[in-house]
Write a protein that holds these residues in place. Sequence first.
Motif, mmCIF file in Angstrom:
data_model
loop_
_atom_site.group_PDB
_atom_site.id
_atom_site.type_symbol
_atom_site.label_atom_id
_atom_site.label_comp_id
_atom_site.label_asym_id
_atom_site.label_seq_id
_atom_site.Cartn_x
_atom_site.Cartn_y
_atom_site.Cartn_z
ATOM 1 N N ALA A 157 0.831 -1.207 0.000
ATOM 2 C CA ALA A 157 0.000 0.000 0.000
ATOM 3 C C ALA A 157 0.866 1.257 0.000
ATOM 4 O O ALA A 157 0.580 2.226 -0.722
ATOM 5 N N SER A 158 1.933 1.247 0.777
ATOM 6 C CA SER A 158 2.803 2.429 0.845
ATOM 7 C C SER A 158 3.537 2.660 -0.473
ATOM 8 O O SER A 158 3.913 3.789 -0.786
ATOM 9 N N LEU A 159 3.727 1.595 -1.254
ATOM 10 C CA LEU A 159 4.404 1.704 -2.545
ATOM 11 C C LEU A 159 3.426 1.968 -3.689
ATOM 12 O O LEU A 159 3.824 2.032 -4.851
ATOM 13 N N GLY A 160 2.138 2.092 -3.353
ATOM 14 C CA GLY A 160 1.139 2.391 -4.368
ATOM 15 C C GLY A 160 0.642 1.183 -5.135
ATOM 16 O O GLY A 160 -0.056 1.330 -6.144
ATOM 17 N N GLU A 161 0.984 -0.017 -4.673
ATOM 18 C CA GLU A 161 0.537 -1.240 -5.343
ATOM 19 C C GLU A 161 -0.790 -1.688 -4.724
ATOM 20 O O GLU A 161 -0.873 -2.699 -4.031
ATOM 21 N N ALA A 162 -1.826 -0.915 -5.007
ATOM 22 C CA ALA A 162 -3.107 -1.101 -4.323
ATOM 23 C C ALA A 162 -3.743 -2.454 -4.609
ATOM 24 O O ALA A 162 -4.273 -3.103 -3.693
ATOM 25 N N GLU A 163 -3.704 -2.888 -5.845
ATOM 26 C CA GLU A 163 -4.379 -4.136 -6.199
ATOM 27 C C GLU A 163 -3.728 -5.336 -5.510
ATOM 28 O O GLU A 163 -4.407 -6.202 -4.962
ATOM 29 N N ARG A 164 -2.392 -5.367 -5.517
ATOM 30 C CA ARG A 164 -1.699 -6.451 -4.812
ATOM 31 C C ARG A 164 -1.963 -6.382 -3.317
ATOM 32 O O ARG A 164 -2.130 -7.418 -2.667
ATOM 33 N N ALA A 165 -1.988 -5.186 -2.756
ATOM 34 C CA ALA A 165 -2.271 -5.044 -1.328
ATOM 35 C C ALA A 165 -3.637 -5.629 -1.001
ATOM 36 O O ALA A 165 -3.794 -6.376 -0.022
ATOM 37 N N ARG A 166 -4.640 -5.329 -1.815
ATOM 38 C CA ARG A 166 -5.987 -5.864 -1.579
ATOM 39 C C ARG A 166 -6.003 -7.392 -1.700
ATOM 40 O O ARG A 166 -6.681 -8.081 -0.931
ATOM 41 N N GLU A 167 -5.256 -7.915 -2.677
ATOM 42 C CA GLU A 167 -5.181 -9.369 -2.847
ATOM 43 C C GLU A 167 -4.582 -10.039 -1.617
ATOM 44 O O GLU A 167 -5.061 -11.081 -1.157
ATOM 45 N N TRP A 168 -3.532 -9.427 -1.056
ATOM 46 C CA TRP A 168 -2.888 -10.009 0.119
ATOM 47 C C TRP A 168 -3.803 -9.903 1.336
ATOM 48 O O TRP A 168 -3.810 -10.796 2.182
ATOM 49 N N ILE A 169 -4.555 -8.819 1.444
ATOM 50 C CA ILE A 169 -5.513 -8.690 2.545
ATOM 51 C C ILE A 169 -6.558 -9.794 2.458
ATOM 52 O O ILE A 169 -6.878 -10.459 3.466
ATOM 53 N N GLU A 170 -7.089 -10.005 1.259
ATOM 54 C CA GLU A 170 -8.102 -11.060 1.084
ATOM 55 C C GLU A 170 -7.522 -12.436 1.384
ATOM 56 O O GLU A 170 -8.146 -13.258 2.078
ATOM 57 N N ARG A 171 -6.319 -12.673 0.901
ATOM 58 C CA ARG A 171 -5.668 -13.962 1.119
ATOM 59 C C ARG A 171 -5.393 -14.208 2.594
ATOM 60 O O ARG A 171 -5.684 -15.273 3.129
ATOM 61 N N GLY A 172 -4.840 -13.216 3.270
ATOM 62 C CA GLY A 172 -4.532 -13.364 4.689
ATOM 63 C C GLY A 172 -5.773 -13.552 5.537
ATOM 64 O O GLY A 172 -5.765 -14.327 6.502
ATOM 65 N N THR A 173 -6.850 -12.857 5.192
ATOM 66 C CA THR A 173 -8.101 -12.984 5.941
ATOM 67 C C THR A 173 -8.667 -14.387 5.812
ATOM 68 O O THR A 173 -9.179 -14.961 6.789
ATOM 69 N N LEU A 174 -8.560 -14.971 4.625
ATOM 70 C CA LEU A 174 -9.040 -16.341 4.414
ATOM 71 C C LEU A 174 -8.165 -17.358 5.130
ATOM 72 O O LEU A 174 -8.666 -18.328 5.715
ATOM 73 N N LEU A 175 -6.846 -17.134 5.117
ATOM 74 C CA LEU A 175 -5.919 -18.084 5.721
ATOM 75 C C LEU A 175 -5.968 -18.074 7.242
ATOM 76 O O LEU A 175 -5.836 -19.123 7.883
ATOM 77 N N ASP A 176 -6.140 -16.893 7.821
ATOM 78 C CA ASP A 176 -6.034 -16.762 9.282
ATOM 79 C C ASP A 176 -7.067 -15.753 9.778
ATOM 80 O O ASP A 176 -6.727 -14.645 10.201
ATOM 81 N N PRO A 177 -8.355 -16.125 9.768
ATOM 82 C CA PRO A 177 -9.422 -15.160 10.048
ATOM 83 C C PRO A 177 -9.486 -14.664 11.490
ATOM 84 O O PRO A 177 -10.150 -13.669 11.768
ATOM 85 N N HIS A 178 -8.785 -15.330 12.409
ATOM 86 C CA HIS A 178 -8.888 -14.958 13.828
ATOM 87 C C HIS A 178 -7.605 -14.335 14.380
ATOM 88 O O HIS A 178 -7.474 -14.192 15.598
ATOM 89 N N ASN A 179 -6.682 -13.967 13.518
ATOM 90 C CA ASN A 179 -5.395 -13.411 13.940
ATOM 91 C C ASN A 179 -5.519 -11.895 14.100
ATOM 92 O O ASN A 179 -5.536 -11.151 13.126
ATOM 93 N N THR A 180 -5.596 -11.445 15.348
ATOM 94 C CA THR A 180 -5.827 -10.029 15.627
ATOM 95 C C THR A 180 -4.705 -9.141 15.096
ATOM 96 O O THR A 180 -4.962 -8.089 14.497
ATOM 97 N N ILE A 181 -3.455 -9.535 15.315
ATOM 98 C CA ILE A 181 -2.326 -8.714 14.869
ATOM 99 C C ILE A 181 -2.294 -8.638 13.349
ATOM 100 O O ILE A 181 -2.033 -7.571 12.774
ATOM 101 N N LEU A 182 -2.586 -9.748 12.694
ATOM 102 C CA LEU A 182 -2.654 -9.744 11.233
ATOM 103 C C LEU A 182 -3.698 -8.745 10.757
ATOM 104 O O LEU A 182 -3.458 -7.939 9.849
ATOM 105 N N HIS A 183 -4.870 -8.757 11.379
ATOM 106 C CA HIS A 183 -5.941 -7.849 10.976
ATOM 107 C C HIS A 183 -5.590 -6.398 11.291
ATOM 108 O O HIS A 183 -5.980 -5.485 10.549
ATOM 109 N N PHE A 184 -4.868 -6.171 12.365
ATOM 110 C CA PHE A 184 -4.418 -4.810 12.656
ATOM 111 C C PHE A 184 -3.500 -4.313 11.544
ATOM 112 O O PHE A 184 -3.598 -3.155 11.107
ATOM 113 N N ASN A 185 -2.612 -5.185 11.056
ATOM 114 C CA ASN A 185 -1.756 -4.782 9.933
ATOM 115 C C ASN A 185 -2.582 -4.487 8.688
ATOM 116 O O ASN A 185 -2.257 -3.573 7.917
#
Length: 209
Positions: free
Chosen positions: A118-146
């Motif tokens: 996101a800081s590098l302006g790669e918005a689409e990849r950032a969104r993909e990683w958010i979706e992927r991480g949420t599916l992989l580890d839906p209960h990880n509070t620190i992950l969701h904070f990131n």
Amino acid sequence: HAALGAAHQGQGRYETGLEACESALRLDPGSYEGNRIAGMCSMALHRYDDAIRYFETAAASVETEFVAASFAPQCYEAKGDSAGSRAAAKRALDRVERVIAAEPDHGRALGYGATLLASLGEAERAREWIERGTLLDPHNTILHFNFVCALARLREVDAALDLLSGVIDKASQGWLVWLDNDTDLDPLRDNPRFKDIVHKAKARFAAGA
């Protein structure tokens, strides 16, 4: 000494935490934990040049390390060095990508990586990683904070606040204290909803203490 520094940092006692880390670094100047926690304390104290030095020393001490490396771009940015911030973000992202190539389900790497993207302006990849991480580890509070940090950087304010409101009740005291110091969240700070979410969370924590 580094562990003591981490304990103080988690309670918001940054000067005391930094003193403990400096004791650790007198014994072992290359200590990863000593430098990483000293960087966190220095960042919270707005001593960004010191924080960069500590974070980059920590990163240099462990080739596969990406956590301290991921904080350095914020410090460059906070001192107004956009070129330095971008270069540091690229270095950190390179480390994250190597970790994810070896461990595609590495949630922590996905969390830090999404914010770097996101800081590098790669918005689409950032969104993909958010979706992927949420599916992989839906209960990880620190992950969701990131992911909240990544969404804030993408200026997706409503999505960031929706996610923050869903995880903040699981926060530790140290996590709540760090909210006040994380520059990734600066795009949210003037938002009344953000202020209300954080205020209520701190009040609930104080009531239960």
